[in-house]
Design an enzyme around this catalytic site. Structure first.
Site, PDB file in Angstrom:
ATOM      1  N   TRP A 343       0.951  -1.008  -0.201  1.00  0.00           N
ATOM      2  CA  TRP A 343       0.487  -0.535  -0.061  1.00  0.00           C
ATOM      3  C   TRP A 343       0.910   0.796   0.272  1.00  0.00           C
ATOM      4  O   TRP A 343       0.405   1.977  -0.764  1.00  0.00           O
ATOM      5  CB  TRP A 343      -1.173   0.270   1.244  1.00  0.00           C
ATOM      6  CG  TRP A 343      -1.524   1.043   1.506  1.00  0.00           C
ATOM      7  CD1 TRP A 343      -3.078   1.679   1.181  1.00  0.00           C
ATOM      8  CD2 TRP A 343      -1.504   2.974   1.989  1.00  0.00           C
ATOM      9  NE1 TRP A 343      -3.236   2.757   1.030  1.00  0.00           N
ATOM     10  CE2 TRP A 343      -2.642   3.151   1.984  1.00  0.00           C
ATOM     11  CE3 TRP A 343      -0.622   2.653   2.874  1.00  0.00           C
ATOM     12  CZ2 TRP A 343      -2.434   5.067   2.404  1.00  0.00           C
ATOM     13  CZ3 TRP A 343      -0.441   3.738   3.644  1.00  0.00           C
ATOM     14  CH2 TRP A 343      -1.385   4.806   3.692  1.00  0.00           C
ATOM     15  N   HIS A 344       2.203   1.300   0.456  1.00  0.00           N
ATOM     16  CA  HIS A 344       2.416   2.921   1.129  1.00  0.00           C
ATOM     17  C   HIS A 344       3.252   2.953  -0.428  1.00  0.00           C
ATOM     18  O   HIS A 344       3.638   3.767  -1.028  1.00  0.00           O
ATOM     19  CB  HIS A 344       3.727   2.483   1.659  1.00  0.00           C
ATOM     20  CG  HIS A 344       3.417   2.814   3.491  1.00  0.00           C
ATOM     21  ND1 HIS A 344       2.404   2.045   3.787  1.00  0.00           N
ATOM     22  CD2 HIS A 344       3.430   3.381   3.962  1.00  0.00           C
ATOM     23  CE1 HIS A 344       1.909   1.863   5.057  1.00  0.00           C
ATOM     24  NE2 HIS A 344       2.906   3.415   5.368  1.00  0.00           N
ATOM     25  N   GLY A 345       3.472   2.015  -1.726  1.00  0.00           N
ATOM     26  CA  GLY A 345       4.173   2.299  -2.420  1.00  0.00           C
ATOM     27  C   GLY A 345       4.959   1.250  -4.197  1.00  0.00           C
ATOM     28  O   GLY A 345       4.501   0.279  -2.952  1.00  0.00           O
TER      29      GLY A 345
END
Length: 499
Positions: A343-345
């Site tokens: 989700w973060h990247g």
């Protein structure tokens, strides 16, 4: 026209300028927000106009950051509102489930396309020696945050935890609300939407908290995070082999402080700005470096995301794997944090970072009983002595994870670690203090205030609340002036904008 009111300046204010988002710490935002507050309060008796004005400004705010991609957020709100209505409109469980999966596919598909398409192409090329060119895809800012907000609404409606929003207008305001549209907190529709009907009456306590949080957020972001990043941390991470192990170690501590101050500073300002308009958003940070375990760290760091992952991902997985007992919990935790990293990247560093936290948590579960047994045998269970070392160890586990988080280049991670291990040179610390007194002072201030007892923060908040309105205005003006002294010429976007 020349000077402050030239046509070119007006045009730049009204149109999207690439790499120049309208962020809270800019003077332009502060001026615009003062005008928004004035109009918003003039409209406080007319609910429809007040809400429509807030939607209009929120869309303008988002347009300034994402350009014409703001059309995606409008389509997303429209689709999710009607998916929620279709789920609630039927008693047939199979049809409910079809709409639920349709909503998940829409939101995850949208997020995946914009965020991970080129990453998947890169993986395919690496595996097969392929030559597929990456697509020209612009990542709409804040898409991870408003997608998770929309998904939580659909889940809650499906689980009968809340009724559907009364109107598309109310749901749109929940999705578009400008204080938290770009980087959270990821508040829940069940908490936010009922507040829309309330008249924006701000108590003295809310006003005091708003001034306190905005002041605190500005100091964290502009004075601490941006300054130590530009003047120390970035230089070390750009060329770690040019510096000693001590400087690399200090850069690691510095980056950890920078990430915290940057992101919690944004959350503080978002919550404070929302309070000025009569909305209460959920807290997002609670002194995370005071945690005595990685599990507690996640109860204190990015609380709104942690709670989202806990409610909608970990708990359902844990339930389905309950027959595997402790190993079911470990699998659920590792999977949840792997998804948290993704989700973060779109990068292997984020995947490794998420996986690392999943492993931390799983090992923590595995060792919980043996550790408790040993602590009781040694008679240090629940003692301040033990707590001190638990905080110290947890903090350094988190610091190491942020090294992985910081860089997509594994060679830099190896370089930083090898410099710390082979060329520490502790005496360089005194040179650092002598040559970079401001950076060192900000390190001390940042960490000292973080580790102060909670009662200090509560007392400061009471003092700010106690001030008359003129005192609050002077305090806010003084903080803005101090922040301006530290502000760099280049805009430093918030780190979490990229997610």
């Amino acid at each position: 026209m020349n000077g402050y009111f030239s046509f070119e300046k007006l045009k730049s204010i009204l149109t999207y300028v690439e790499n120049d988002p309208l962020i809270f710490s800019t003077s332009l935002f502060m001026i615009l927000f003062a005008g928004v507050l004035l109009i918003y309060n003039l409209l406080h008796k007319n609910k429809n106009l007040r809400i429509l004005f807030l939607i209009f400004f929120s869309l303008y705010f988002y347009y300034k950051s994402a350009g014409y991609y703001f059309g995606i957020i409008i389509l997303s709100a429209f689709a999710n509102y009607y998916i929620g209505k279709f789920i609630a409109a039927t008693e047939n469980f199979s049809i409910k489930r079809i709409w639920l999966w349709g909503g998940i596919a829409l939101n995850v598909g949208l997020l995946s396309y914009f965020k991970y398409t080129n990453f998947l192409i890169q993986i395919y090329n690496d595996i097969s020696n392929g030559t597929i060119e990456p697509l020209a895809i612009f990542l709409p800012i804040g898409i991870s945050f408003y997608t998770f907000k929309s998904l939580s609404y659909i889940f809650d409606v499906y689980l009968d935890l809340m009724p559907t929003a009364k109107s598309l207008r109310d749901f749109s305001l929940y999705v578009f609300f400008f204080p938290n549209i770009l980087a959270g907190p990821i508040d829940r529709a069940a908490d936010f939407i009922p507040q829309i009907d309330n008249e924006p009456v701000i108590s003295n306590e809310d006003l005091g908290r708003a001034v306190f949080l905005i002041s605190l957020g500005l100091i964290k972001k502009v004075v601490i995070a941006d300054y130590i990043s530009l003047n120390f941390v970035d230089r070390i991470f750009d060329y770690p082999l040019r510096y000693t192990g001590m400087e690399n170690l200090l850069a690691l501590y510095g980056y950890t402080l920078q990430v915290y101050c940057d992101f919690s500073g944004y959350s503080d300002m978002a919550i404070g700005i929302a309070l000025f308009m009569g909305f209460k958003l959920m807290d997002n940070f609670n002194s995370p470096f005071k945690a005595t375990s990685v599990a507690e760290f996640w109860r204190r760091w990015h609380i709104s995301l942690s709670k989202w992952l806990l409610d909608y991902l970990f708990k359902p997985m844990q339930f389905s794997l309950r027959q595997m007992q402790i190993f079911g919990n470990m699998i659920s935790l590792t999977t949840t944090f792997l998804i948290c990293g993704i989700w973060h990247g779109a990068g292997w560093n984020f995947i490794y970072w998420g996986l690392l936290h999943g492993i931390y948590m799983s090992v923590g579960i595995l060792l919980q009983k043996p550790k408790t047994y040993i602590y009781k045998k040694l008679k240090i269970y629940n003692t301040p002595f033990l707590k001190f070392f638990q905080v110290l160890i947890t903090f350094h586990l988190v610091v190491f994870s942020f090294l992985v988080f910081r860089t997509p280049d594994t060679q830099i991670i190896k370089d930083v670690m090898s410099q710390i291990y082979e060329f520490l040179h502790p005496e360089v610390f005194f040179q650092f203090v002598e040559e970079m007194p401001v950076v060192f002072a900000l390190f001390v201030i940042g960490y000292l205030f973080h580790f102060l007892p909670t009662v200090v923060e509560k007392t400061t908040l009471k003092m700010v609340t106690w001030l008359p309105w003129i005192g609050k205005a002077v305090l806010l003006a003084a903080v803005i002036w101090i922040a301006a002294q530290f502000k760099s010429a280049d805009i430093q976007p918030f780190i979490y904008f990229q997610f």
